[in-house]
Design a protein around this motif. Structure first.
Motif, PDB file in Angstrom:
ATOM      1  N   SER A 116       0.842  -1.197   0.000  1.00  0.00           N
ATOM      2  CA  SER A 116       0.000   0.000   0.000  1.00  0.00           C
ATOM      3  C   SER A 116       0.877   1.246   0.000  1.00  0.00           C
ATOM      4  CB  SER A 116      -0.909   0.009   1.230  1.00  0.00           C
ATOM      5  OG  SER A 116      -0.136   0.224   2.410  1.00  0.00           O
ATOM      6  N   LEU A 117       0.280   2.368  -0.348  1.00  0.00           N
ATOM      7  CA  LEU A 117       1.018   3.633  -0.305  1.00  0.00           C
ATOM      8  C   LEU A 117       1.474   3.944   1.117  1.00  0.00           C
ATOM      9  CD1 LEU A 117      -1.016   5.906  -2.748  1.00  0.00           C
ATOM     10  CD2 LEU A 117       1.265   4.947  -3.095  1.00  0.00           C
ATOM     11  N   THR A 118       0.663   3.566   2.096  1.00  0.00           N
ATOM     12  CA  THR A 118       1.058   3.775   3.489  1.00  0.00           C
ATOM     13  C   THR A 118       2.277   2.935   3.832  1.00  0.00           C
ATOM     14  OG1 THR A 118      -1.202   4.297   4.147  1.00  0.00           O
ATOM     15  CG2 THR A 118       0.308   3.603   5.887  1.00  0.00           C
ATOM     16  N   ASP A 119       2.280   1.664   3.397  1.00  0.00           N
ATOM     17  CA  ASP A 119       3.442   0.795   3.618  1.00  0.00           C
ATOM     18  C   ASP A 119       4.694   1.414   2.997  1.00  0.00           C
ATOM     19  OD1 ASP A 119       1.864  -1.139   4.881  1.00  0.00           O
ATOM     20  OD2 ASP A 119       1.498  -2.215   3.006  1.00  0.00           O
ATOM     21  N   LEU A 120       4.542   1.889   1.780  1.00  0.00           N
ATOM     22  CA  LEU A 120       5.685   2.417   1.039  1.00  0.00           C
ATOM     23  C   LEU A 120       6.225   3.691   1.670  1.00  0.00           C
ATOM     24  CD1 LEU A 120       4.258   1.727  -2.516  1.00  0.00           C
ATOM     25  CD2 LEU A 120       6.366   0.733  -1.601  1.00  0.00           C
ATOM     26  N   THR A 121       5.344   4.654   1.919  1.00  0.00           N
ATOM     27  CA  THR A 121       5.821   5.927   2.462  1.00  0.00           C
ATOM     28  C   THR A 121       6.355   5.761   3.887  1.00  0.00           C
ATOM     29  OG1 THR A 121       3.544   6.489   3.094  1.00  0.00           O
ATOM     30  CG2 THR A 121       4.369   7.367   1.003  1.00  0.00           C
ATOM     31  N   SER A 122       5.768   4.858   4.660  1.00  0.00           N
ATOM     32  CA  SER A 122       6.268   4.612   6.020  1.00  0.00           C
ATOM     33  C   SER A 122       7.683   4.042   5.964  1.00  0.00           C
ATOM     34  CB  SER A 122       5.344   3.654   6.770  1.00  0.00           C
ATOM     35  OG  SER A 122       4.083   4.238   6.990  1.00  0.00           O
ATOM     36  N   ALA A 123       7.885   3.058   5.072  1.00  0.00           N
ATOM     37  CA  ALA A 123       9.212   2.457   4.938  1.00  0.00           C
ATOM     38  C   ALA A 123      10.220   3.459   4.398  1.00  0.00           C
ATOM     39  CB  ALA A 123       9.137   1.241   4.012  1.00  0.00           C
ATOM     40  N   MET A 124       9.776   4.315   3.489  1.00  0.00           N
ATOM     41  CA  MET A 124      10.664   5.297   2.869  1.00  0.00           C
ATOM     42  C   MET A 124      10.927   6.487   3.788  1.00  0.00           C
ATOM     43  SD  MET A 124       8.806   5.144  -0.868  1.00  0.00           S
ATOM     44  CE  MET A 124       9.905   6.149  -1.862  1.00  0.00           C
ATOM     45  N   GLY A 125      10.093   6.671   4.803  1.00  0.00           N
ATOM     46  CA  GLY A 125      10.263   7.777   5.732  1.00  0.00           C
ATOM     47  C   GLY A 125       9.901   9.122   5.143  1.00  0.00           C
ATOM     48  N   ILE A 126       8.943   9.132   4.207  1.00  0.00           N
ATOM     49  CA  ILE A 126       8.542  10.380   3.562  1.00  0.00           C
ATOM     50  C   ILE A 126       7.019  10.448   3.470  1.00  0.00           C
ATOM     51  CG2 ILE A 126      10.659  10.595   2.207  1.00  0.00           C
ATOM     52  CD1 ILE A 126       9.193   9.451  -0.190  1.00  0.00           C
ATOM     53  N   THR A 127       6.508  11.609   3.133  1.00  0.00           N
ATOM     54  CA  THR A 127       5.074  11.785   2.942  1.00  0.00           C
ATOM     55  C   THR A 127       4.691  11.373   1.525  1.00  0.00           C
ATOM     56  OG1 THR A 127       5.309  14.039   2.121  1.00  0.00           O
ATOM     57  CG2 THR A 127       5.099  13.758   4.518  1.00  0.00           C
TER      58      THR A 127
END
Length: 202
Positions: free
Chosen positions: A37-48
């Motif tokens: 999910s986009l939430t999974d991705l942005t959380s792992a990437m540390g960005i909004t």
């Protein structure tokens, strides 16, 4: 009088884009395209999400960039294998690379190119098409290398190089699926070794 320097247009990203892409690659590797999910991705990437869209585009574009990073990093064994001096050594290096990459203790199990395509929903169609093209390219490169081996007398005349390349790719993909299911590295290497026992003699 010296004029003051203009400030650069736009604000700096404020994050390491390569590191963020590396983290996104691992999420796709572990969860597949549709499962990430986009939430999974942005959380792992540390960005909004805003920063993600600005730096990498939408999810599909991010996936393509992550796949390129995977091809240049964990899957770089493909290009190295093609440089081996004989067709048998090419296949052996290709399968050994698949075993190593899909069972690395510091990475998700399996292969991003296989995991990413195991989704069935319509939203995942672009990712499936991208991965199919990537696998087809790898198969074509193997076929061309095996054709060169035929021309050099390293493989028998009349060898179906397309079929041989697809055979190696199929074994490699099977190794990835087994690895994702928890198969051990030594067991998968034995599978690779067995597959090579039927190699056509020169």
């Amino acid at each position: 009088m010296e004029m003051p320097q203009k400030a650069p247009i736009g604000r700096p990203r404020g994050f390491d884009a390569e590191e963020a892409l590396e983290r996104a690659m691992r999420v796709f590797w572990e969860q597949g395209y549709e499962g990430a999910s986009l939430t999974d991705l942005t959380s792992a990437m540390g960005i909004t999400r805003t920063s993600m869209y600005a730096a990498f585009g939408n999810k599909e574009e991010l996936f393509r960039k992550a796949l390129r990073k995977y091809a240049e990093g964990p899957a770089a064994y493909v290009a190295r294998a093609l440089e081996e001096p004989t067709a048998h050594e090419v296949a052996a290096a290709f399968l050994a690379g698949s075993v190593r990459t899909t069972t690395r203790p510091d990475c998700p199990a399996g292969c991003l190119a296989v995991q990413g395509s195991l989704a069935a929903g319509a939203p995942a169609r672009p990712a499936r098409d991208t991965l199919a093209a990537w696998r087809d390219e790898s198969c074509s490169r193997l076929r061309d290398r095996f054709q060169r081996a035929v021309d050099d007398g390293d493989l028998p005349p009349g060898t179906d190089t397309g079929l041989l390349a697809r055979y190696v790719m199929t074994v490699s993909n099977g190794i990835a699926v087994q690895a994702a299911g928890g198969a051990l590295r030594d067991d998968l290497q034995q599978v690779a070794d067995m597959a090579l026992r039927t190699w056509p003699p020169a």
